[in-house]
Design an enzyme around this catalytic site. Structure first.
Site, PDB file in Angstrom:
ATOM      1  N   SER A 237      21.610  33.249  -9.585  1.00  0.00           N
ATOM      2  CA  SER A 237      22.729  33.020 -10.487  1.00  0.00           C
ATOM      3  C   SER A 237      23.301  31.634 -10.230  1.00  0.00           C
ATOM      4  O   SER A 237      22.864  30.927  -9.322  1.00  0.00           O
ATOM      5  CB  SER A 237      23.809  34.080 -10.276  1.00  0.00           C
ATOM      6  OG  SER A 237      24.435  33.852  -9.026  1.00  0.00           O
ATOM      7  N   LYS A 238      24.297  31.301 -11.025  1.00  0.00           N
ATOM      8  CA  LYS A 238      24.901  29.963 -10.969  1.00  0.00           C
ATOM      9  C   LYS A 238      25.296  29.525  -9.570  1.00  0.00           C
ATOM     10  O   LYS A 238      25.215  28.355  -9.239  1.00  0.00           O
ATOM     11  CB  LYS A 238      26.171  29.948 -11.833  1.00  0.00           C
ATOM     12  CG  LYS A 238      25.939  29.468 -13.225  1.00  0.00           C
ATOM     13  CD  LYS A 238      27.277  29.268 -13.891  1.00  0.00           C
ATOM     14  CE  LYS A 238      27.126  29.338 -15.390  1.00  0.00           C
ATOM     15  NZ  LYS A 238      28.379  29.606 -16.064  1.00  0.00           N
TER      16      LYS A 238
END
Ligand code: GLU
Length: 467
Positions: A237-238
């Site tokens: 994820s980010k």
């Protein structure tokens, strides 16, 4: 039968690397078999879908070079067809209206949870022949008995008993179709032969197969791709860094490097690491995709990027570098004073990304504001104005502005002034680049050109004399 694959993203955010890998594998499989690759935008979630996300998908696919064979389709433009199929399922007794209220379903859910049962619809309206009204949804009649086996090309056979599945909603009260219905209709109508997608969809697959069977449609083959994890083992994820395809572009990666990185995420061909696109197409096979999750390794991507910068034809890198120069305010399409192929050859050893390369090339185009303090202190000592003056005169008088002759000027000046080469080259470097780091000095000067070289030498002379 023509192999037909599709990439079916929901436009609810940027195109992330997981999606890009799914797209790449689907694209490779179609290309390998001389088949068709379709881009289908699954935009039925009106609240979460955005135009920007659709554009991000187009941009990402385009940048990666994953071309599709038909105009992209949008599910929101296919509602009449979904309605037709919902009506058909109702007509043939494969679906029914259900008027169970939200509250009722919530109570059911709580009871099931309390009894440690899997929450599911209890089939209350299944045989009740409820009439349609503005509150009824349409549910699919999942077969009570039997089981579904997905012969998954990546994971092997996956068997699910129908009694594990409940009667899923295929149309909401407002008549709009749900995800599982739209996917089935499109996969059927588009004659998709291979559904290649993330394994987060495995739970949907038996439901989709049941609907396809109810429609007497041929079943596609399935390949569910394992998840991509971040370095800490959590789903990528980010917070692990860049995850959007366009962010990798912004951070200076070449599309070819990212593709090469993505193809190796879960797929291998012996111990080969570097694949041209032609090799990917030739060697790729779904059977060789590993069923276990793979970990995204930024270091390795960076290594690959440097590899591609080093070994690609410089001419193939030019447009990418021009784009990055544009980001820092240099329009290399207008300012053609620098030979970009030579610039890339000179810079690529020391630059792992195009961002680094663009920044390290700034002084070829723009006047720098100040000298790097440390470098200037070291290189501009007493008497170096004289060295620079000698150089300036020699450069101004030079016939041919090319690297051998430039090298000779530096060498001859050092000899004439009885100085070591470094004592001449380093002040010269700081004078023309503003810092102590550049490609070899004669190549730097060749790229920079006479005019800028002479002007910058004069600037440095004045600077030294003013201190
Ligand atoms: N639209 C789904 C998603 O973005 C993919 C559906 C599919 O590939 O079947 O996750």
């Amino acid at each position: 039968m023509t192999v037909t694959t599709r990439f079916a993203p929901s436009p609810t955010g940027y195109l992330h690397v997981g999606g890009a890998r799914t797209a790449l594998f689907s694209w490779l499989y179609a290309r390998k078999h001389g088949g068709q690759f379709i881009l289908r935008i699954e935009d039925t979630d009106l609240e979460r879908s955005t135009k920007e996300s659709v554009q991000a998908i187009f941009d990402g696919m385009d940048w990666l070079g994953l071309n599709y064979d038909t105009e992209p389709t949008f599910q929101t433009q296919n509602f009449p067809r979904y309605k037709e199929i919902i009506a058909k399922l109702l007509e043939t007794g494969h679906a029914y209206y259900c008027d169970c209220s939200k509250e009722e379903l919530e109570i059911l859910r709580e009871q099931q949870m309390a009894a440690k049962e899997k929450p599911r619809y209890n089939g209350k309206c299944r045989d009740a022949n409820k009439p349609q009204n503005e509150k009824t949804v349409v549910r699919f009649k999942t077969p009570i008995d039997g089981e579904i086996t997905i012969p998954d090309l990546v994971k092997g056979n996956i068997t699910v008993a129908n009694k594990e599945l409940d009667d899923l909603v295929i149309a909401r009260a407002d008549g709009s179709p749900t995800y599982n219905l739209t996917v089935v209709v499109d996969d059927m109508d588009m004659k998709i032969t291979h559904v290649i997608r993330g394994d987060d969809h495995i739970n949907n697959t038996p439901r989709q197969i049941n609907i396809l069977k109810a429609l007497n449609a041929p079943l596609p083959e399935y390949a569910h791709l394992p998840m991509i994890l971040g370095s800490d083992g959590a789903r990528l994820s980010k917070r692990h860094g860049a995850v959007s395809v366009m962010q990798f572009r912004d951070e200076g990666y070449l599309p070819q490097a990212l593709l090469n990185y993505l193809v190796r995420l879960g797929w291998s061909h012996g111990d080969q690491e570097i694949f041209s696109i032609a090799e990917m197409i030739e060697f790729f096979d779904l059977n060789d995709v590993n069923g276990a999750a793979s970990t995204f390794n930024m270091e390795k991507l960076l290594w690959l990027n440097h590899h591609y910068l080093m070994h690609s034809e410089p001419a193939d890198i030019v447009s990418h570098l021009v784009w990055h120069l544009g980001v820092i305010g240099i329009d290399a399409n207008v300012d053609k004073s620098v030979d970009l192929v030579e610039l890339i050859k000179a810079q690529r050893e020391r630059c792992k990304t195009l961002v680094e390369m663009a920044n390290a090339s700034r002084y070829f185009y723009q006047e720098f504001e100040t000298y790097d303090e440390k470098a200037a202190k070291k290189a501009f000592s007493e008497g170096s104005d004289n060295v620079l003056l000698e150089l300036k005169n020699a450069f101004a008088a030079l016939d041919l502005w090319e690297k051998e002759a430039l090298h000779d000027v530096v060498k001859n000046t050092a000899e004439k002034l009885a100085l070591g080469l470094g004592k001449v080259a380093q002040p010269l470097r700081v004078a023309v680049c503003g810092s102590g780091v550049s490609p070899s000095i004669n190549i730097t000067l060749a790229l920079l050109g006479r005019e800028k070289t002479v002007a910058r030498l004069q600037r440095a002379i004045s600077y030294i004399q003013a201190v």
